[in-house]
Write a protein that holds these residues in place. Structure first.
Motif, short mmCIF file in Angstrom:
data_model
loop_
_atom_site.label_atom_id
_atom_site.label_comp_id
_atom_site.label_asym_id
_atom_site.label_seq_id
_atom_site.Cartn_x
_atom_site.Cartn_y
_atom_site.Cartn_z
N TYR A 89 0.51 -1.02 0.53
CA TYR A 89 -0.08 -0.17 0.13
C TYR A 89 0.37 1.41 -0.32
CZ TYR A 89 -3.39 2.84 1.04
OH TYR A 89 -5.17 3.78 1.00
N GLN A 117 -1.98 -9.93 -2.53
CA GLN A 117 -2.84 -9.17 -1.36
C GLN A 117 -4.15 -9.08 -2.30
OE1 GLN A 117 -1.24 -9.44 1.39
NE2 GLN A 117 0.92 -8.68 0.24
N ARG A 171 -7.06 -7.95 -1.78
CA ARG A 171 -7.71 -6.99 -0.69
C ARG A 171 -9.53 -6.98 -0.69
NH1 ARG A 171 -2.86 -5.11 -2.78
NH2 ARG A 171 -1.06 -3.76 -1.59
N LYS A 201 -13.95 -9.48 -1.83
CA LYS A 201 -12.29 -9.23 -1.65
C LYS A 201 -11.88 -8.84 -2.93
CE LYS A 201 -10.70 -11.17 1.86
NZ LYS A 201 -9.23 -10.24 2.92
N ILE A 217 -9.47 0.84 -2.40
CA ILE A 217 -8.86 0.19 -1.76
C ILE A 217 -8.44 0.89 -0.63
CG2 ILE A 217 -8.05 -1.74 -3.25
CD1 ILE A 217 -5.27 -0.50 -3.27
N PRO A 270 -4.32 0.08 5.05
CA PRO A 270 -5.02 -1.45 6.03
C PRO A 270 -4.29 -0.75 7.43
CG PRO A 270 -2.50 -1.58 4.48
CD PRO A 270 -3.20 -0.64 4.36
#
Length: 453
Positions: free
Chosen positions: A198, A217, A219, A226, A268, A271
């Motif tokens: 990220y 990933q 995500r 997902k 996205i 995290p």
């Protein structure tokens, strides 16, 4: 491809030496290395005095690797300006250069979790969107003080700041690329799965840089699902044929593959473990899923900042990612053709310098190989001077007849003949191994031509 002073000036633009004798010696060394890329310094230079002069040159403290890299980058920029391309692909990747258990190399650390000595070399090379390699934009070498620590858990590794991780070099390379490239050149940074983190995405957004990355990933995206599931369940946007390069490790020949692609705009999020305030909370990106039609096989999940409005634009991006394989062939030439891992230099700094030097030679071989495949009908005079292509033509064909015209395709095929290719109709154009072996034979013939009756 002639190893002459005027040619190397195009590969090292405005290179600065305090003494003109150093400049003259530098180009003589490059001449020798280019003519015999797989040989030792002693064997390549051809004499005791020339080898000693090369060793003195490498010991000279006034020779700066950073200045050499800057001159190489400037040369690449000049080539990019002449390229007719919608995108210039800045392809990044890291390769490990190992030296076994050679503990006598001063300053050389480790490159993996074992006691093996070596360094990690990160490259960023310029490739046109048609697939022609142009040159080196940036290079960075690192060696670990201790073997890689595999004792940490996955979560411990993830929680470390990006500046403390080795994949920080991907961000650093992107920054250096944008600093070295003129603002009016459209740059698309292309990375494999190692570039899927990220911090890289957020940094690109801050720099207003475009990227195309194969993700690993799975995500969470904006609707709580997902990303892999969302792409697989989305409707097929179209089909295309992708030319897949030969994979020697898997013994898979080059081939054309019919692939279906799906495309979806996604959001996205940062995290939860990443608390840095400079990271963007969310990013709006385009996701592309590409897979073989009708069967389980090759599949790519791609993420890009580029907004696509048509099937043609999606196919363009897929083809751009397929060109990422060029950097793998570049690494192959550097390690197997130039044999950098066999070099007997005894200092980390000198090996790092030599790696950059041989990288220029490896790039020339790569450029010649793909230029012959993509632009086969152009004149061989773009690459070879008249004397070189005449010697090449006559020796490969074992004939004294010299044709009126000699295309690059013919020159590449004849290089393959000198390099030992079988030349079967199903073989296609010679690969990089046949090219560098053919060039070795050609330069040997040219070196001794004056002694022949």
């Amino acid at each position: 491809m002639t190893a002459e002073y005027k040619n190397w000036q195009e590969e090292f633009v405005d290179i600065n030496f305090t003494d003109q004798r150093l400049k003259s010696r530098f180009f003589k060394i490059i001449d020798a290395f280019a003519a015999s890329p797989g040989k030792s310094t002693w064997a390549a230079t051809g004499s005791r005095s020339s080898a000693k002069a090369a060793y003195r040159f490498f010991r000279n403290s006034e020779i700066s690797k950073d200045e050499l890299l800057d001159s190489i980058s400037r040369a690449t920029v000049e080539k990019i300006k002449c390229a007719d391309a919608e995108w210039i692909l800045a392809v990044q990747d890291t390769t490990a250069v190992g030296f076994g258990d050679r503990k006598a190399i001063q300053g050389m650390g480790y490159y993996c979790s074992t006691e093996q000595r070596g360094m990690l070399v990160h490259f960023c090379i310029a490739v046109t969107d048609q697939g022609i390699p142009l040159g080196i934009i940036y290079q960075e070498t690192n060696t670990r003080e201790k073997p890689k620590d595999d004792s940490q858990t996955k979560e411990q590794k993830r929680s470390r700041p990006i500046e403390e991780k080795e994949n920080f070099r991907w961000l650093d390379s992107m920054r250096e690329t944008l600093l070295r490239m003129p603002a009016d050149i459209p740059i698309l940074t292309v990375c494999d799965r190692e570039g899927d983190f990220y911090e890289f995405f957020s940094e690109a957004a801050d720099l207003k840089a475009n990227f195309l990355i194969r993700i690993v990933q799975n995500r969470m995206v904006d609707d709580g699902k997902k990303i892999f599931h969302e792409l697989r369940s989305s409707p097929v946007a179209g089909s295309m044929v992708v030319r897949m390069s030969r994979n020697p490790k898997e013994h898979i020949p080059s081939r054309n593959i019919k692939m279906d692609y799906h495309c979806k705009k996604v959001t996205i999020y940062r995290p939860e473990r990443r608390k840095e305030k400079h990271l963007r909370e969310k990013l709006e990106l385009t996701a592309i899923y590409v897979h073989e039609s009708g069967k389980k096989g090759t599949e790519w999940f791609l993420l890009t900042t580029v907004t696509v409005k048509s099937e043609k634009e999606i196919e363009k991006l897929v083809q751009c990612y397929a060109h990422r394989w060029k950097i793998e062939r570049f690494h192959f030439i550097l390690k197997s053709g130039c044999k950098i891992e066999k070099n007997q230099a005894r200092e980390y700094g000198r090996l790092s310098f030599l790696t950059l030097l041989y990288s220029v030679i490896a790039m020339q071989i790569l450029n010649l190989t793909y230029l012959g495949k993509i632009c086969p009908e152009i004149s061989s005079g773009i690459v070879f001077v008249e004397e070189e292509w005449k010697v090449l033509c006559c020796c490969a064909r074992k004939s004294k007849e010299i044709p009126e015209s000699y295309s690059l395709k013919e020159a590449i095929y004849d290089l393959g003949v000198l390099g030992g290719t079988k030349g079967a109709p199903s073989d296609g154009m010679p690969g990089v191994r046949s090219i560098w072996q053919g060039l070795d034979v050609l330069y040997s013939l040219l070196a001794y031509r004056n002694y022949l009756v």
